[in-house]
Design a protein around this motif. Structure first.
Motif, PDB file in Angstrom:
ATOM      1  N   VAL A  69       0.845  -1.208   0.000  1.00  0.00           N
ATOM      2  CA  VAL A  69       0.000   0.000   0.000  1.00  0.00           C
ATOM      3  C   VAL A  69       0.873   1.248   0.000  1.00  0.00           C
ATOM      4  O   VAL A  69       0.614   2.202  -0.745  1.00  0.00           O
ATOM      5  CB  VAL A  69      -0.949   0.007   1.219  1.00  0.00           C
ATOM      6  CG1 VAL A  69      -1.652   1.364   1.349  1.00  0.00           C
ATOM      7  CG2 VAL A  69      -1.993  -1.107   1.091  1.00  0.00           C
ATOM      8  N   ILE A  73       0.891   4.115  -2.917  1.00  0.00           N
ATOM      9  CA  ILE A  73       0.657   5.533  -2.620  1.00  0.00           C
ATOM     10  C   ILE A  73       1.799   6.374  -3.186  1.00  0.00           C
ATOM     11  O   ILE A  73       1.581   7.411  -3.825  1.00  0.00           O
ATOM     12  CB  ILE A  73       0.524   5.762  -1.105  1.00  0.00           C
ATOM     13  CG1 ILE A  73      -0.792   5.169  -0.584  1.00  0.00           C
ATOM     14  CG2 ILE A  73       0.605   7.255  -0.772  1.00  0.00           C
ATOM     15  CD1 ILE A  73      -0.917   5.189   0.928  1.00  0.00           C
ATOM     16  N   TYR A 123      -7.278   2.389   5.099  1.00  0.00           N
ATOM     17  CA  TYR A 123      -6.956   1.550   3.948  1.00  0.00           C
ATOM     18  C   TYR A 123      -7.285   0.090   4.217  1.00  0.00           C
ATOM     19  O   TYR A 123      -7.199  -0.736   3.326  1.00  0.00           O
ATOM     20  CB  TYR A 123      -5.499   1.723   3.500  1.00  0.00           C
ATOM     21  CG  TYR A 123      -4.435   1.305   4.491  1.00  0.00           C
ATOM     22  CD1 TYR A 123      -3.888   0.026   4.451  1.00  0.00           C
ATOM     23  CD2 TYR A 123      -3.941   2.196   5.433  1.00  0.00           C
ATOM     24  CE1 TYR A 123      -2.889  -0.359   5.335  1.00  0.00           C
ATOM     25  CE2 TYR A 123      -2.941   1.834   6.314  1.00  0.00           C
ATOM     26  CZ  TYR A 123      -2.417   0.551   6.263  1.00  0.00           C
ATOM     27  OH  TYR A 123      -1.431   0.183   7.143  1.00  0.00           O
ATOM     28  N   TYR A 124      -7.683  -0.205   5.477  1.00  0.00           N
ATOM     29  CA  TYR A 124      -8.314  -1.499   5.752  1.00  0.00           C
ATOM     30  C   TYR A 124      -9.006  -1.470   7.106  1.00  0.00           C
ATOM     31  O   TYR A 124      -8.771  -0.585   7.931  1.00  0.00           O
ATOM     32  CB  TYR A 124      -7.325  -2.661   5.643  1.00  0.00           C
ATOM     33  CG  TYR A 124      -6.418  -2.958   6.819  1.00  0.00           C
ATOM     34  CD1 TYR A 124      -6.820  -3.824   7.841  1.00  0.00           C
ATOM     35  CD2 TYR A 124      -5.118  -2.455   6.859  1.00  0.00           C
ATOM     36  CE1 TYR A 124      -5.955  -4.148   8.880  1.00  0.00           C
ATOM     37  CE2 TYR A 124      -4.255  -2.774   7.891  1.00  0.00           C
ATOM     38  CZ  TYR A 124      -4.681  -3.634   8.900  1.00  0.00           C
ATOM     39  OH  TYR A 124      -3.817  -3.957   9.927  1.00  0.00           O
ATOM     40  N   ALA A 218      -5.078   3.150   9.279  1.00  0.00           N
ATOM     41  CA  ALA A 218      -4.830   4.254   8.349  1.00  0.00           C
ATOM     42  C   ALA A 218      -3.362   4.671   8.343  1.00  0.00           C
ATOM     43  O   ALA A 218      -2.563   4.223   9.172  1.00  0.00           O
ATOM     44  CB  ALA A 218      -5.708   5.437   8.723  1.00  0.00           C
ATOM     45  N   ASN A 233      -5.024  10.751   0.670  1.00  0.00           N
ATOM     46  CA  ASN A 233      -6.440  10.355   0.629  1.00  0.00           C
ATOM     47  C   ASN A 233      -6.937  10.226  -0.808  1.00  0.00           C
ATOM     48  O   ASN A 233      -7.709   9.310  -1.128  1.00  0.00           O
ATOM     49  CB  ASN A 233      -7.296  11.368   1.395  1.00  0.00           C
ATOM     50  CG  ASN A 233      -7.243  11.162   2.894  1.00  0.00           C
ATOM     51  OD1 ASN A 233      -7.016  10.051   3.363  1.00  0.00           O
ATOM     52  ND2 ASN A 233      -7.449  12.212   3.654  1.00  0.00           N
ATOM     53  N   LEU A 236      -5.535   6.961  -2.143  1.00  0.00           N
ATOM     54  CA  LEU A 236      -6.270   5.809  -1.601  1.00  0.00           C
ATOM     55  C   LEU A 236      -7.636   5.669  -2.277  1.00  0.00           C
ATOM     56  O   LEU A 236      -8.084   4.549  -2.569  1.00  0.00           O
ATOM     57  CB  LEU A 236      -6.439   5.953  -0.090  1.00  0.00           C
ATOM     58  CG  LEU A 236      -5.178   5.719   0.750  1.00  0.00           C
ATOM     59  CD1 LEU A 236      -5.448   6.081   2.211  1.00  0.00           C
ATOM     60  CD2 LEU A 236      -4.717   4.267   0.644  1.00  0.00           C
ATOM     61  N   LYS A 240      -8.841   2.441  -4.397  1.00  0.00           N
ATOM     62  CA  LYS A 240     -10.061   1.702  -4.092  1.00  0.00           C
ATOM     63  C   LYS A 240     -10.962   1.601  -5.321  1.00  0.00           C
ATOM     64  O   LYS A 240     -11.477   0.527  -5.648  1.00  0.00           O
ATOM     65  CB  LYS A 240     -10.821   2.381  -2.943  1.00  0.00           C
ATOM     66  CG  LYS A 240     -10.197   2.180  -1.574  1.00  0.00           C
ATOM     67  CD  LYS A 240     -11.049   2.819  -0.486  1.00  0.00           C
ATOM     68  CE  LYS A 240     -10.440   2.594   0.885  1.00  0.00           C
ATOM     69  NZ  LYS A 240     -11.249   3.209   1.968  1.00  0.00           N
ATOM     70  N   LEU A 245      -6.551  -1.653  -4.547  1.00  0.00           N
ATOM     71  CA  LEU A 245      -6.414  -1.884  -3.108  1.00  0.00           C
ATOM     72  C   LEU A 245      -6.944  -3.270  -2.739  1.00  0.00           C
ATOM     73  O   LEU A 245      -6.330  -3.992  -1.953  1.00  0.00           O
ATOM     74  CB  LEU A 245      -7.152  -0.792  -2.330  1.00  0.00           C
ATOM     75  CG  LEU A 245      -6.719  -0.604  -0.868  1.00  0.00           C
ATOM     76  CD1 LEU A 245      -5.271  -0.157  -0.792  1.00  0.00           C
ATOM     77  CD2 LEU A 245      -7.610   0.415  -0.173  1.00  0.00           C
ATOM     78  N   THR A 258     -10.685  -4.247   2.705  1.00  0.00           N
ATOM     79  CA  THR A 258     -10.697  -2.822   2.371  1.00  0.00           C
ATOM     80  C   THR A 258     -12.060  -2.177   2.527  1.00  0.00           C
ATOM     81  O   THR A 258     -12.170  -0.951   2.436  1.00  0.00           O
ATOM     82  CB  THR A 258     -10.215  -2.612   0.929  1.00  0.00           C
ATOM     83  OG1 THR A 258     -11.174  -3.164   0.017  1.00  0.00           O
ATOM     84  CG2 THR A 258      -8.872  -3.280   0.704  1.00  0.00           C
TER      85      THR A 258
END
Length: 266
Positions: A69, A73, A123-124, A218, A233, A236, A240, A245, A258
């Motif tokens: 992740v 990013i 993020y999860y 997060a 953000n 992310l 998604k 993700l 997620t």
């Protein structure tokens, strides 16, 4: 005189072009320097490297869901990811003190941590679970009263365990706590549901007994780094919406973690 006018015109033109370049959205002058990073062009992120399948050592570097992740990013931000392994208990403080640009280390969003850093959107999602050995008489949360309950040092599970007992051995990682539990060193462990399930799949003789809630994990970002937080953000959100993700979650965790559960402890 003619040469003076030409020189003056060129000088004015260069100033105008320079000004336009500095204010153009997405220009190179606004690139990697816009985040006030430790090193221009690089995103230094911290993780523990002791929290399989989220971050663990393989071939001399950290791998896992958290690491994937963080790298995704960084790619979205146009930066080179640089991983830093650190003890979990000191990572938030490290972000606050500027030793890392961010942390992608499965941190649960809490009011206590929000006093030191800001957090991205989750993020999860996961949640604290009580694990015991198969022969344990611990069946529910109330059965933890007076028991020896081990947790990861610096985690949110420390305060959770204090609701039931004062006998709380703290170790460097959740995996170490679960391994010690299987060897009979304490009565129970409170840890993340995914971590416990992975340990069971890897052969540890422990059992899930009860879930204590749902948590949001997060990215930790330093205070006053609003642009960085906003763009993380945004990254992310794009990850998604594209399904990337979820793809990373399935690859490293074996399940889609997620999506926000129907019920939470917000």
């Amino acid at each position: 005189m003619r040469k003076l006018k030409i020189t003056l015109f060129i000088g004015i033109l260069m100033v105008v072009l320079s000004a336009c370049g500095g204010t153009s959205e997405g220009s190179s002058s606004e690139g990697t320097g816009k985040y006030d990073l430790m090193e221009e062009g690089k995103l230094v992120f911290a993780a523990s490297g002791e929290f399989k399948p989220f971050s663990y050592m393989e071939g001399g570097k950290m791998v896992g869901y958290d690491i994937a992740v963080a790298e995704a990013i960084a790619e979205k931000l146009g930066l080179e990811p640089v991983q830093k392994k650190a003890k979990f208990s000191g990572i938030v403080t490290g972000v606050k003190q500027g030793r890392y640009d961010i942390a992608v280390a499965s941190h649960t969003i809490t009011e206590k941590r929000l006093k030191q850093v800001n957090f991205s959107d989750p993020y999860y999602y996961s949640g604290p679970v009580v694990y015991t050995r198969p022969d344990s008489d611990v069946k529910a949360a109330d059965d933890l009263k007076g028991k020896k309950v081990s947790v990861s040092r610096g985690s949110t599970y420390v305060e959770m365990a204090k609701q039931y007992t004062n006998n709380i051995p703290q170790v460097d990682s959740d995996v170490v706590a679960l391994q010690s539990l299987a060897k009979g060193h304490h009565d129970a462990v409170i840890t993340d549901a995914v971590t416990g399930s992975t340990a069971i799949e890897n052969g540890l003789e422990i059992e899930k007994r009860t879930q204590l809630g749902v948590s949001k994990q997060a990215v930790a970002v330093p205070k006053d780094h609003d642009k960085l937080l906003k763009d993380i953000n945004k990254a992310l959100k794009e990850l998604k919406e594209s399904g990337k993700l979820k793809e990373l979650s399935m690859k490293w965790v074996g399940a889609d973690i997620t999506q926000k559960p129907d019920k939470s402890n917000e």
